[in-house]
Scaffold this active site. Structure first.
Site, short mmCIF file in Angstrom:
data_model
loop_
_atom_site.label_atom_id
_atom_site.label_comp_id
_atom_site.label_asym_id
_atom_site.label_seq_id
_atom_site.Cartn_x
_atom_site.Cartn_y
_atom_site.Cartn_z
CD GLU A 464 -2.95 -0.54 0.13
OE1 GLU A 464 -3.59 -1.87 -1.10
OE2 GLU A 464 -3.09 0.68 -0.48
C1 FAD Z 1 3.05 -9.55 0.53
C2 FAD Z 1 2.67 -8.22 -0.55
C3 FAD Z 1 1.78 -8.13 -1.22
C4 FAD Z 1 1.65 -6.91 -2.07
N1 FAD Z 1 0.11 -6.56 -2.15
C5 FAD Z 1 0.47 -6.32 -3.64
C6 FAD Z 1 -1.02 -5.72 -4.38
O1 FAD Z 1 -1.92 -6.76 -3.67
N2 FAD Z 1 -1.28 -5.08 -5.61
C7 FAD Z 1 -0.22 -4.07 -5.79
O2 FAD Z 1 -0.07 -4.44 -7.19
N3 FAD Z 1 0.35 -4.80 -5.82
C8 FAD Z 1 1.19 -5.36 -3.67
N4 FAD Z 1 2.19 -5.19 -3.30
C9 FAD Z 1 3.45 -4.67 -3.59
C10 FAD Z 1 3.80 -3.25 -3.13
O3 FAD Z 1 2.68 -2.11 -2.67
C11 FAD Z 1 4.75 -2.77 -3.09
O4 FAD Z 1 5.92 -4.08 -3.28
C12 FAD Z 1 5.72 -1.79 -3.13
O5 FAD Z 1 4.42 -0.82 -3.43
C13 FAD Z 1 7.10 -1.04 -3.08
O6 FAD Z 1 7.23 -1.01 -4.39
P1 FAD Z 1 9.06 -1.98 -5.11
O7 FAD Z 1 8.94 -3.34 -4.07
O8 FAD Z 1 8.32 -1.81 -6.58
O9 FAD Z 1 9.75 -0.63 -4.71
P2 FAD Z 1 10.36 -0.08 -5.38
O10 FAD Z 1 9.91 1.06 -5.71
O11 FAD Z 1 11.14 -0.38 -6.20
O12 FAD Z 1 10.82 1.00 -3.92
C14 FAD Z 1 12.10 0.16 -3.27
C15 FAD Z 1 12.99 1.09 -2.14
O13 FAD Z 1 13.18 2.61 -2.32
C16 FAD Z 1 12.15 3.85 -1.64
N5 FAD Z 1 11.85 4.60 -3.07
C17 FAD Z 1 10.81 4.39 -3.88
N6 FAD Z 1 10.61 5.69 -4.83
C18 FAD Z 1 11.46 6.64 -3.92
C19 FAD Z 1 10.85 8.17 -3.31
N7 FAD Z 1 10.44 8.34 -4.13
N8 FAD Z 1 11.20 8.67 -2.51
C20 FAD Z 1 12.30 8.31 -1.20
N9 FAD Z 1 12.06 6.23 -1.23
C21 FAD Z 1 11.56 5.80 -2.59
C22 FAD Z 1 10.90 2.55 -1.32
O14 FAD Z 1 10.39 3.18 -0.39
C23 FAD Z 1 11.48 1.47 -1.53
O15 FAD Z 1 12.07 1.14 0.20
C24 FAD Z 1 2.92 -6.76 -2.37
C25 FAD Z 1 3.69 -6.49 -2.61
C26 FAD Z 1 3.88 -7.76 -1.44
C27 FAD Z 1 5.89 -8.31 -1.02
#
Ligand code: FAD
Length: 624
Positions: A464
């Site tokens: 989220e």
């Molecule tokens: C068990 C599980 C269930 C999930 N369920 C859903 C679901 O139902 N639907 C769905 O769509 N997604 C879902 N997700 C995905 C989840 O919402 C994302 O993993 C999350 O939004 C982060 O995206 P990412 O993993 O690509 O990390 P990234 O976006 O690659 O981020 C990596 C790190 O960089 C930081 N970062 C990125 N951009 C910035 C910025 N502009 N400023 C500061 N810091 C930044 C982040 O805070 C994080 O620490 C799920 C994930 C998991 C693991």
């Protein structure tokens, strides 16, 4: 094995003593909400949480979900429990009656959801996401879609999911590649891959309604790295005929279920969309010429597609729900840690033997164990009251004629949504970790079940929108929105509480720290106003500190109000009204604990914010 007893006494304290939910029959939806009715709902929810969902929590963790011959199998017992859960109507308490729900006010439904989450977070997510998806459809879908899909989702016959994340695109949705090609019949063909989709496939229901973000290419068939082309689509697993019966399988396939740290009973799916038929939800996005426009949470002017409105509505609701999940995990972890601390005998109290008849004192005599327990409890009870208060403010605002009352609730909701999501889940994780610590080595091994709470709570800080990104939303968007009106509203609310109780000596122990906290928060807000525009990394570097500061202050405000209620109740009990004095005295101890142990953190947070971002940004990426 861990146990769970629904915290009904505390929930009743918040709903009745603090919020007067049973006295609000003038509000829409509250007419039938007598104390007896609410008690019946709470007791029924407690029974299913304790007896049906909680026994499956460990099984879900042990077995997980598996993809077998193209079908995802949920853990043993989940399908039966899901039927029991939906037959009892627990999935649709707050859904409108017009769609088959019960129209129970959100403030009561949130208390119920807390119990379900404490009992079994992985299980409760299937219904939780369906609720958010159906709410998005109610707000934004065309009538025919509403007619065909919402009643089935409300009944729980079909579940819902939200699909944003792709392999190369999580936080930064501009980079999304999933495409939606418009067809002459006004439907779309969806192509792309979504990952990490909670409840993305399962064997609980006959159909799954995926809400999917995808880009509509421009007239040259191109997609750009901006949000202007993004829109929301409904893509059912099985197509639905106009009479509501199921048609053929749609072009969406679950190709894998992630192996992961926690919430193993919830299937986290990789979904591949191949020419899947989708229906647009909400207005078409405006033709956008803003190439490379950013949706960076720090940029307050970033364009967003109108087509994403439905998904944002769904996400805001889900964010509050996720915050409450953090509190709910802390609650069950606390219950077990407190019991263990009463039972486990180790060493003697440093202030003298407390149980001479035993070979050692129970560990609850040790201040450090008590510190951990009170950290958790003062968070859980403060967070529960704050979250339910916000729901009640919303209900009051909806009924209000006065525009300023509506604005106030809207402002507070906007401001506190990222705080509740991130602070409650950070504290939820810290709390489950502290509860595990109370068990010593027994917490680290699997038998006691304490480490499952830590693993289950950990995801809450990530999905989220990560907590770091919530902080940027707070500092970059919410603080400056409408000329800073929301922050001003929050500060005024705190000052009005301070004024209300400042003449009452018994309240001094709460008012003084609350004033300290709000002074520091206002100073930090001014610091951002003066230093973030010229050097935006100052905002980025201090955002998480600021969010935590606001969370601590918001709960300090709540504890001040709860202390006032408790003092009133103690006075009534002393004059003969029946009641449990020790319950209210425990409230005063927790209130003081928050003021003495959490509010002081805000001094360090202010120092860190005022240190700015320059040094953080100095080191070259290669040297990290
Ligand atoms: C068990 C599980 C269930 C999930 N369920 C859903 C679901 O139902 N639907 C769905 O769509 N997604 C879902 N997700 C995905 C989840 O919402 C994302 O993993 C999350 O939004 C982060 O995206 P990412 O993993 O690509 O990390 P990234 O976006 O690659 O981020 C990596 C790190 O960089 C930081 N970062 C990125 N951009 C910035 C910025 N502009 N400023 C500061 N810091 C930044 C982040 O805070 C994080 O620490 C799920 C994930 C998991 C693991």
């Amino acid at each position: 094995m861990p146990t769970y007893t629904a915290p009904l006494e505390d929930i009743r304290f918040v709903l009745f003593d603090y919020l007067g939910v049973d006295q609000a029959s003038h509000l829409p939806g509250f007419a039938d909400m007598s104390r007896d009715t609410i008690d019946d709902i709470l007791n029924g929810a407690a029974a299913i949480a304790e007896n049906v969902l909680h026994p499956l929590n460990r099984i879900g963790d042990e077995e997980g979900c598996h993809l077998e011959n193209g079908i995802v199998r949920t853990p043993t017992g989940f399908a039966d429990a899901y039927r029991t859960f939906c037959d009892g109507g627990w999935n649709r308490l707050s859904m409108p009656e017009s769609y088959g729900g019960f129209g129970v006010p959100a403030v009561v439904a949130m208390a119920v959801n807390e119990m379900m989450t404490s009992a079994n977070q992985a299980f409760s997510m299937y219904a939780g996401l369906t609720g958010a998806a159906s709410a998005a459809l109610m707000g934004f879908a065309p009538d025919e879609i509403k007619r065909l899909y919402i009643p089935k989702m409300v009944r729980g016959t079909w579940t819902g999911t939200m699909n944003l994340t792709e392999p190369h695109c999580g936080t930064d949705l501009r980079l999304m590649k999933t495409r939606a090609s418009e067809q002459p019949d006004d439907t779309y063909r969806i192509n792309g891959t979504k990952i990490y989709i909670s409840g993305g496939d399962q064997d609980l229901t006959e159909n799954i309604v995926h809400l999917v973000l995808a880009k509509i290419p421009d007239e040259h068939g191109q997609v750009r790295d901006d949000l202007g082309q993004v829109n929301l689509f409904l893509v059912p697993k099985f197509l639905v005929n106009s009479d509501g019966t199921l048609g053929p399988r749609n072009g969406v396939t679950c190709t894998a279920v992630e192996r992961k740290m926690g919430i193993k009973g919830n299937a986290t799916a990789v979904l591949v969309y191949e020419n899947a038929i989708g229906y647009r939800i909400g207005p078409k996005p405006e033709a956008s010429t803003t190439k490379g426009a950013t949706d960076s949470p720090v940029a307050t002017t970033a364009p967003r597609s109108r087509g994403m409105a439905g998904m944002f509505a769904m996400m805001n609701m889900a964010r509050l729900g996720v915050g409450f999940q953090g509190m709910a995990q802390a609650e069950i972890a606390y219950q077990n840690a407190a019991q263990y601390a009463r039972d486990r005998l180790q060493a003697r109290s440093i202030s003298g033997v407390k149980n001479p008849e035993l070979p050692a004192d129970p560990i609850i005599v040790h201040p450090d164990v008590r510190r951990m327990l009170l950290n958790i409890r003062s968070f859980v009870e403060g967070a529960r009251a704050l979250g339910l208060w916000l729901a009640m403010e919303n209900a009051r605002a909806r009924a209000a004629q006065d525009e300023s009352v509506k604005n106030r609730a809207q402002d507070l909701g906007d401001l506190l949504t990222p705080v509740i999501k991130a602070f409650f889940t950070d504290m939820g994780f810290e709390s489950t970790n502290a509860a595990m610590q109370c068990f010593g080595g027994a917490g680290y091994v699997r038998d006691t079940g304490m480490e499952q709470f830590v693993r289950d709570a950990r995801i809450l800080q990530i999905y989220e929108g990560t907590n770091g990104v919530q902080a940027l939303d707070l500092v970059g968007r919410k603080l400056s929105a409408k000329g800073g009106r929301a922050a001003m509203t929050f500060f005024q609310l705190i000052h009005s509480t301070i004024n209300t109780y400042s003449a009452d000596e018994r309240m001094a122990a709460f008012i003084a720290p609350l004033k300290t906290a709000v002074d520091r928060l206002q100073r930090a807000t001014m610091w951002f106003a003066a230093n973030a525009r010229a050097y935006p990394d100052n905002a980025g570097a201090g955002a998480s500190e600021y969010l935590r500061m606001m969370g601590i202050t918001a709960i300090a405000l709540t504890w001040t109000e709860l202390a006032a209620v408790s003092l009133r109740r103690i006075a009534e009990i002393e004059s003969g009204t029946p009641g449990r004095r020790d319950f209210y005295q425990a409230k005063l101890i927790c209130a003081r604990h928050w003021m003495e142990r959490m509010v002081p953190e805000t001094a360090a947070q202010l120092d860190r914010i005022e240190a700015g971002g320059e040094n953080i940004m100095k080191m070259h990426a290669d040297i990290f």
